[in-house]
Design a protein around this motif. Structure first.
Motif, PDB file in Angstrom:
ATOM      1  N   GLY A   1      30.437  29.229  28.720  1.00  0.00           N
ATOM      2  CA  GLY A   1      31.846  29.157  28.367  1.00  0.00           C
ATOM      3  C   GLY A   1      32.619  30.444  28.468  1.00  0.00           C
ATOM      4  O   GLY A   1      33.681  30.564  27.857  1.00  0.00           O
ATOM      5  N   VAL A   2      32.151  31.440  29.239  1.00  0.00           N
ATOM      6  CA  VAL A   2      32.919  32.654  29.469  1.00  0.00           C
ATOM      7  C   VAL A   2      33.613  32.521  30.819  1.00  0.00           C
ATOM      8  O   VAL A   2      32.957  32.352  31.849  1.00  0.00           O
ATOM      9  N   TYR A   3      34.953  32.604  30.833  1.00  0.00           N
ATOM     10  CA  TYR A   3      35.688  32.438  32.089  1.00  0.00           C
ATOM     11  C   TYR A   3      35.817  33.775  32.803  1.00  0.00           C
ATOM     12  O   TYR A   3      36.183  34.799  32.210  1.00  0.00           O
ATOM     13  N   VAL A   4      35.506  33.754  34.095  1.00  0.00           N
ATOM     14  CA  VAL A   4      35.522  34.961  34.928  1.00  0.00           C
ATOM     15  C   VAL A   4      36.250  34.631  36.233  1.00  0.00           C
ATOM     16  O   VAL A   4      36.487  33.461  36.545  1.00  0.00           O
ATOM     17  N   PRO A   5      36.601  35.640  37.037  1.00  0.00           N
ATOM     18  CA  PRO A   5      37.278  35.357  38.306  1.00  0.00           C
ATOM     19  C   PRO A   5      36.348  34.636  39.275  1.00  0.00           C
ATOM     20  O   PRO A   5      35.119  34.709  39.174  1.00  0.00           O
ATOM     21  N   SER A   6      36.946  33.941  40.228  1.00  0.00           N
ATOM     22  CA  SER A   6      36.153  33.384  41.312  1.00  0.00           C
ATOM     23  C   SER A   6      35.437  34.526  42.026  1.00  0.00           C
ATOM     24  O   SER A   6      35.801  35.705  41.876  1.00  0.00           O
ATOM     25  N   GLU A   7      34.442  34.199  42.814  1.00  0.00           N
ATOM     26  CA  GLU A   7      33.668  35.253  43.481  1.00  0.00           C
ATOM     27  C   GLU A   7      34.563  36.125  44.363  1.00  0.00           C
ATOM     28  O   GLU A   7      34.422  37.354  44.385  1.00  0.00           O
ATOM     29  N   GLU A   8      35.488  35.505  45.087  1.00  0.00           N
ATOM     30  CA  GLU A   8      36.380  36.276  45.948  1.00  0.00           C
ATOM     31  C   GLU A   8      37.298  37.179  45.122  1.00  0.00           C
ATOM     32  O   GLU A   8      37.451  38.371  45.427  1.00  0.00           O
ATOM     33  N   ASP A   9      37.904  36.629  44.090  1.00  0.00           N
ATOM     34  CA  ASP A   9      38.777  37.450  43.245  1.00  0.00           C
ATOM     35  C   ASP A   9      37.995  38.559  42.543  1.00  0.00           C
ATOM     36  O   ASP A   9      38.494  39.673  42.367  1.00  0.00           O
ATOM     37  N   HIS A  10      36.770  38.243  42.134  1.00  0.00           N
ATOM     38  CA  HIS A  10      35.934  39.263  41.491  1.00  0.00           C
ATOM     39  C   HIS A  10      35.712  40.446  42.430  1.00  0.00           C
ATOM     40  O   HIS A  10      35.876  41.620  42.047  1.00  0.00           O
ATOM     41  N   LEU A  11      35.366  40.152  43.677  1.00  0.00           N
ATOM     42  CA  LEU A  11      35.115  41.213  44.647  1.00  0.00           C
ATOM     43  C   LEU A  11      36.361  42.063  44.883  1.00  0.00           C
ATOM     44  O   LEU A  11      36.313  43.306  44.805  1.00  0.00           O
ATOM     45  N   TYR A  12      37.488  41.405  45.132  1.00  0.00           N
ATOM     46  CA  TYR A  12      38.670  42.171  45.533  1.00  0.00           C
ATOM     47  C   TYR A  12      39.376  42.837  44.344  1.00  0.00           C
ATOM     48  O   TYR A  12      40.045  43.852  44.522  1.00  0.00           O
ATOM     49  N   THR A  13      39.197  42.307  43.145  1.00  0.00           N
ATOM     50  CA  THR A  13      39.731  43.049  41.984  1.00  0.00           C
ATOM     51  C   THR A  13      38.925  44.326  41.756  1.00  0.00           C
ATOM     52  O   THR A  13      39.478  45.347  41.338  1.00  0.00           O
ATOM     53  N   ILE A  14      37.619  44.280  42.047  1.00  0.00           N
ATOM     54  CA  ILE A  14      36.808  45.497  41.935  1.00  0.00           C
ATOM     55  C   ILE A  14      37.214  46.511  43.008  1.00  0.00           C
ATOM     56  O   ILE A  14      37.385  47.702  42.720  1.00  0.00           O
ATOM     57  N   ILE A  15      37.389  46.037  44.230  1.00  0.00           N
ATOM     58  CA  ILE A  15      37.814  46.944  45.308  1.00  0.00           C
ATOM     59  C   ILE A  15      39.156  47.573  44.950  1.00  0.00           C
ATOM     60  O   ILE A  15      39.340  48.794  45.077  1.00  0.00           O
ATOM     61  N   TYR A  16      40.097  46.756  44.507  1.00  0.00           N
ATOM     62  CA  TYR A  16      41.418  47.260  44.120  1.00  0.00           C
ATOM     63  C   TYR A  16      41.268  48.294  43.002  1.00  0.00           C
ATOM     64  O   TYR A  16      41.905  49.357  43.021  1.00  0.00           O
ATOM     65  N   HIS A  17      40.425  47.992  42.046  1.00  0.00           N
ATOM     66  CA  HIS A  17      40.239  48.867  40.889  1.00  0.00           C
ATOM     67  C   HIS A  17      39.690  50.240  41.310  1.00  0.00           C
ATOM     68  O   HIS A  17      40.168  51.274  40.833  1.00  0.00           O
ATOM     69  N   VAL A  18      38.709  50.248  42.230  1.00  0.00           N
ATOM     70  CA  VAL A  18      38.040  51.521  42.544  1.00  0.00           C
ATOM     71  C   VAL A  18      38.798  52.364  43.555  1.00  0.00           C
ATOM     72  O   VAL A  18      38.611  53.594  43.585  1.00  0.00           O
ATOM     73  N   ILE A  19      39.660  51.755  44.396  1.00  0.00           N
ATOM     74  CA  ILE A  19      40.353  52.593  45.376  1.00  0.00           C
ATOM     75  C   ILE A  19      41.844  52.755  45.103  1.00  0.00           C
ATOM     76  O   ILE A  19      42.461  53.694  45.600  1.00  0.00           O
ATOM     77  N   ILE A  20      42.438  51.871  44.296  1.00  0.00           N
ATOM     78  CA  ILE A  20      43.861  51.997  43.968  1.00  0.00           C
ATOM     79  C   ILE A  20      44.042  52.601  42.575  1.00  0.00           C
ATOM     80  O   ILE A  20      44.955  53.391  42.338  1.00  0.00           O
ATOM     81  N   GLN A  21      43.147  52.263  41.642  1.00  0.00           N
ATOM     82  CA  GLN A  21      43.320  52.689  40.252  1.00  0.00           C
ATOM     83  C   GLN A  21      42.366  53.815  39.846  1.00  0.00           C
ATOM     84  O   GLN A  21      42.532  54.391  38.765  1.00  0.00           O
TER      85      GLN A  21
END
Length: 568
Positions: free
Chosen positions: A492-512
């Protein structure tokens, strides 16, 4: 009401007469004797008045006296005898009231707490109720009358509840023995009461002296499935999670309490006044200035606190947040509390003689400044799993953005819980998040940008970054899509879809972020099937991200939170 026309003195006399003249049968005495009964319950008002009985709680909240109606109609149904018999069968279980005294017209049990309602339902109500059902099954007992809708049962308790809550008011034969969870670390314990119409092994006949005769003549009575009551408790808990605690202060005692009560009931029925306290004026000017300056987070030395003032403690049962113009600019506030404050101020010709809280953070901070911390009912979670259970039951739209691999069993040590939610104030209310006093001036609640909340879990403060749609942590449309495409990870823990999970991490590490941490390299190689070299190559990652963003028409955005980097 009729219940208030009878007092303990009348009932004690009734008991003595019935025992001496009407009821020659045996009298059971355990830890109380007749003198105890008379001294404890004499001159006490009736606490509860039902169709078949009157109930009184002693002033020490140790014992409860229940006197059964002596009408021939009810006596033929044997409600008292049945309840005594059932309580004896349930005596091994700690949640069952302890039977300590009885005769053939009345009985005394241990006090088991206040009636369970949407204000005091424990966070672990499901486990406690399941335990009660399991124990009753072991004893061969079914209750059958645990939940009632107050719009049907017009007893005084329900009439009072409907006056506060309207047609949604309800009544359980469950009680909560409240305790200070901040000190004990335990949840309040639940008990189940009133076994007048309970069954033993499917029969109203608990023993050979009690006939199999039920309450067929009671209007609207239908023997319930005890297990089905859990759905009702879920609904009550969901409403509990909606509650917000607020306060309002009339610094000059300008308004009579009755006028405030009438105005609130007429215009803001979702606001309930829990109680009103008159605070004494500050005798020492330096103390007054110190308290009020902390209260307002700025130097205050004026009329406030120089005379007695009224504090109104509110519960908002259906909070709504929206923009309102204030002295600090256009801000998102609790609409009902803000509009109440503005209405009262306008009727006084303006000024700042009325104060009201805009959100629960301000409520906590105000009470702390006034040294009334104990007036706030803090939510204490025992586990991280319980946190997600509450978010899910409340219907909160959220995702845990990253570092959720070991959730809900534990939080990875040293890492915050990064939540993206559709409604910041809803999530804060459910989590009962708190912002340190030193950070309040930068907080989202104060019209700024800091969104880090501390949540009490297992007696420790766990940091939650509560990101919300529209805060520019990501493009708003992407944030909405992340929540729309969310998936249930484990338990019952909601997380991003696999695609969103990947690209939010990419965004986080190179933009933020300026550098790519090893933990994210590991995540990208796992989710995106990148090589280690690719996961460490910012140019490669930027190309992958640009392609994803273009495909979905998302944009790079500068975050509102100034503590978050933006390296485009």
């Amino acid at each position: 009401m009729a219940a208030r026309e009878v007092n303990g003195s009348d009932i004690c006399v009734t008991i003595q007469k019935e025992e001496r003249l009407c009821c020659p049968g045996p009298v059971h005495r355990n830890t109380l004797n007749d003198a105890d009964i008379e001294s404890r319950f004499m001159n006490q008002s009736v606490s509860f008045h039902a169709a078949t009985s009157k109930t009184i709680v002693d002033d020490r909240h140790e014992y409860v006296l229940k006197v059964i109606s002596q009408s021939r109609h009810w006596k033929r149904k044997y409600p008292l005898e049945r309840e005594i018999c059932i309580l004896k069968k349930l005596s091994p279980f700690s949640w069952a009231p302890r039977l300590v005294w009885y005769n053939s017209s009345s009985m005394v049990t241990s006090f088991a707490g206040k009636p369970l309602d949407l204000f005091n339902i424990p966070l672990n109500y499901r486990e406690q109720y399941a335990n009660i059902l399991r124990d009753m099954t072991t004893a061969g007992v079914t209750h059958g009358d645990i939940h009632k809708q107050c719009k049907i049962y017009r007893v005084p308790l329900c009439i009072e509840a409907m006056d506060r809550l309207g047609r949604t008011a309800e009544w359980y034969e469950l009680t909560v023995q409240e305790m200070n969870g901040r000190k004990t670390g335990k949840y309040p314990s639940m008990s189940l009461l009133d076994f007048s119409w309970a069954k033993f092994k499917g029969s109203y006949s608990c023993n050979r002296h009690i006939p199999d005769t039920g309450p067929d003549s009671i209007p609207n009575f239908k023997f319930q499935d005890d297990a089905a009551v859990l759905e009702k408790l879920d609904m009550t808990f969901r409403r509990h999670l909606q509650l917000e605690q607020h306060l309002m202060i009339d610094w000059t005692n300008h308004f009579p309490e009755e006028k405030i009560q009438a105005l609130v009931k007429k215009r803001w029925p979702n606001l309930l006044i829990r109680k009103v306290v008159q605070h004494q004026k500050y005798q020492d000017d330096s103390t007054r200035v110190q308290v009020l300056s902390k209260f307002y987070n700025m130097k205050v030395d004026d009329f406030r606190g120089k005379q007695e003032f009224n504090i109104y403690f509110f519960t908002d049962t259906d909070p709504t947040y929206d923009f309102r113009p204030s002295s600090k600019g256009n801000r998102i506030v609790n609409v009902a509390m803000f509009d109440l404050k503005r209405s009262l101020r306008d009727s006084m010709g303006g000024g700042f003689k009325i104060h009201a809280t805009d959100n629960i953070q301000e409520t906590k901070d105000n009470l702390k400044a006034l040294r009334l911390d104990d007036e706030y009912q803090h939510r204490q979670f025992d586990t991280l799993r319980r946190v997600f259970d509450a978010l899910n039951v409340a219907g909160c739209e959220y995702v845990v953005l990253r570092n959720f691999e070991k959730m809900p069993d534990e939080v990875i040590v040293g890492r915050d819980v990064d939540l993206l939610v559709s409604d910041y104030y809803e999530a804060k209310r459910i989590l009962d998040g708190n912002i340190p006093q030193s950070k309040v001036h930068e907080s989202y609640e104060n019209g700024k940008y800091r969104i880090q909340n501390t949540v009490s879990i297992g007696g420790k403060g766990v940091k939650f970054d509560v990101l919300s749609v529209g805060d520019n942590y990501f493009d708003t449309h992407w944030q909405q899509d992340i929540i729309k495409r969310r998936v249930s990870f484990r338990k019952g823990v909601y997380v991003p879809s696999e695609e969103d999970h990947l690209y939010t991490i990419i965004y986080h590490v190179i933009i933020q972020k300026k550098a790519i941490a090893d933990k994210y390299v590991k995540a990208m190689t796992s989710i995106g099937n990148f090589s280690v070299a690719q996961a460490q190559d910012k140019a490669f990652l930027r190309g992958e991200l640009d392609s994803f963003m273009t495909r979905h028409n998302y944009k790079m955005v500068r975050p509102n939170d100034k503590t978050v980097g933006y390296f485009v």
